[in-house]
Write an enzyme that holds these catalytic residues in place. Structure first.
Site, PDB file in Angstrom:
ATOM      1  N   ASP A   7     -42.122  91.852 -33.939  1.00  0.00           N
ATOM      2  CA  ASP A   7     -42.119  92.986 -34.756  1.00  0.00           C
ATOM      3  C   ASP A   7     -40.582  93.178 -35.384  1.00  0.00           C
ATOM      4  O   ASP A   7     -39.797  92.441 -35.018  1.00  0.00           O
ATOM      5  CB  ASP A   7     -42.315  94.122 -33.770  1.00  0.00           C
ATOM      6  CG  ASP A   7     -42.271  95.543 -34.561  1.00  0.00           C
ATOM      7  OD1 ASP A   7     -42.735  95.757 -35.573  1.00  0.00           O
ATOM      8  OD2 ASP A   7     -41.540  96.386 -33.927  1.00  0.00           O
ATOM      9  N   ASP A   9     -38.693  96.340 -36.835  1.00  0.00           N
ATOM     10  CA  ASP A   9     -38.113  97.723 -36.738  1.00  0.00           C
ATOM     11  C   ASP A   9     -37.589  98.039 -35.155  1.00  0.00           C
ATOM     12  O   ASP A   9     -38.610  98.022 -34.605  1.00  0.00           O
ATOM     13  CB  ASP A   9     -38.570  98.712 -37.476  1.00  0.00           C
ATOM     14  CG  ASP A   9     -38.965  98.445 -39.015  1.00  0.00           C
ATOM     15  OD1 ASP A   9     -37.931  97.997 -39.574  1.00  0.00           O
ATOM     16  OD2 ASP A   9     -39.900  98.876 -39.483  1.00  0.00           O
ATOM     17  N   ASP A 183     -41.138  96.965 -29.625  1.00  0.00           N
ATOM     18  CA  ASP A 183     -40.734  97.956 -28.996  1.00  0.00           C
ATOM     19  C   ASP A 183     -41.493  99.169 -29.156  1.00  0.00           C
ATOM     20  O   ASP A 183     -41.281 100.101 -28.177  1.00  0.00           O
ATOM     21  CB  ASP A 183     -39.470  98.633 -30.063  1.00  0.00           C
ATOM     22  CG  ASP A 183     -39.951  99.218 -31.263  1.00  0.00           C
ATOM     23  OD1 ASP A 183     -39.600 100.635 -31.455  1.00  0.00           O
ATOM     24  OD2 ASP A 183     -40.672  98.702 -32.126  1.00  0.00           O
TER      25      ASP A 183
END
Length: 221
Positions: A7, A9, A183
């Site tokens: 991922d 961000d 996250d």
């Protein structure tokens, strides 16, 4: 051979590129404060809470891209990278990606952010395989403000991953291990699919899930 999926961000960068881009546009005088507030207050909070309406968000977020040519946008992105993204890349994030590069793993970035924003950031890490929200273009190659295909968001990341694998004549089973670093609670479907999920700078839901299931946890903030 292993597959390492990242991922973007709050995982490889310590910010949200989809939030930073409107801030850049406002600094350039290209959007107003109301646009930035709408993005950061409504849509970002919806994303954090796992209730984002992806179609509503993309209609809002992509419209400014239709105002500029690709050459103008490329120049803007270079400024954006220098000021808003590079300061948010930690040495630990670079080391993580390099460890997979050194191991000979296939590297893939997959993000709910659009391909215009994320592709140059992926290249900064040496990642050439990129899945983001795919953008529609006109006959001149300029963005129209619309998207095409399945948005790479929540379960859409799995759909897009399988499409990417199929285009390579592969399935996930062709890899010895499949890692996914993320996250966000929005990425639980893909975290649960891979053989080796890793929580990075996890939100509350991912932190709790990682603790229950014994997933590794990394903190780059």
């Amino acid at each position: 051979m292993n597959l390492a999926i990242f991922d973007l961000d709050h995982t490889l960068i310590n910010c949200d590129s989809d939030n930073e881009w409107p801030r850049y546009l406002m600094k350039k005088g290209l959007v107003d404060q109301a646009f930035v507030d709408m993005k950061n207050e409504k849509f970002y909070q919806d994303y954090l809470q796992g209730r984002l309406d992806i179609d509503e968000f993309l209609a809002f977020q992509l419209e400014p891209l239709s105002r500029f040519s690709r050459s103008e946008l490329d120049a803007m992105h270079r400024e954006f990278m220098a000021e808003f993204i590079l300061p948010n890349i930690s040495p630990m994030a670079r080391m993580l990606v390099k460890s997979h590069q050194d191991a000979g793993d296939v590297l893939l970035m997959i993000s709910a952010t659009n391909e215009f924003i994320i592709t140059p950031i992926a290249r900064e890490f040496g990642i050439t395989e990129v899945i983001g929200v795919s953008l529609a273009t006109d006959e001149q190659g300029n963005y129209t403000g619309a998207y095409v295909g399945t948005p790479s968001f929540k379960e859409g990341k799995i759909t897009r991953l399988h499409e990417w694998l199929a285009a390579r004549g592969e399935t996930l089973a062709d890899y010895g291990k499949s890692y996914f670093y993320s996250d966000s609670r929005n990425d639980l479907p893909l975290l649960e699919l891979v053989s080796d999920p890793v929580a990075v700078n996890p939100d509350a839901v991912i932190a709790e899930t990682a603790a229950k299931r014994g997933w590794p946890v990394l903190n780059f903030m």
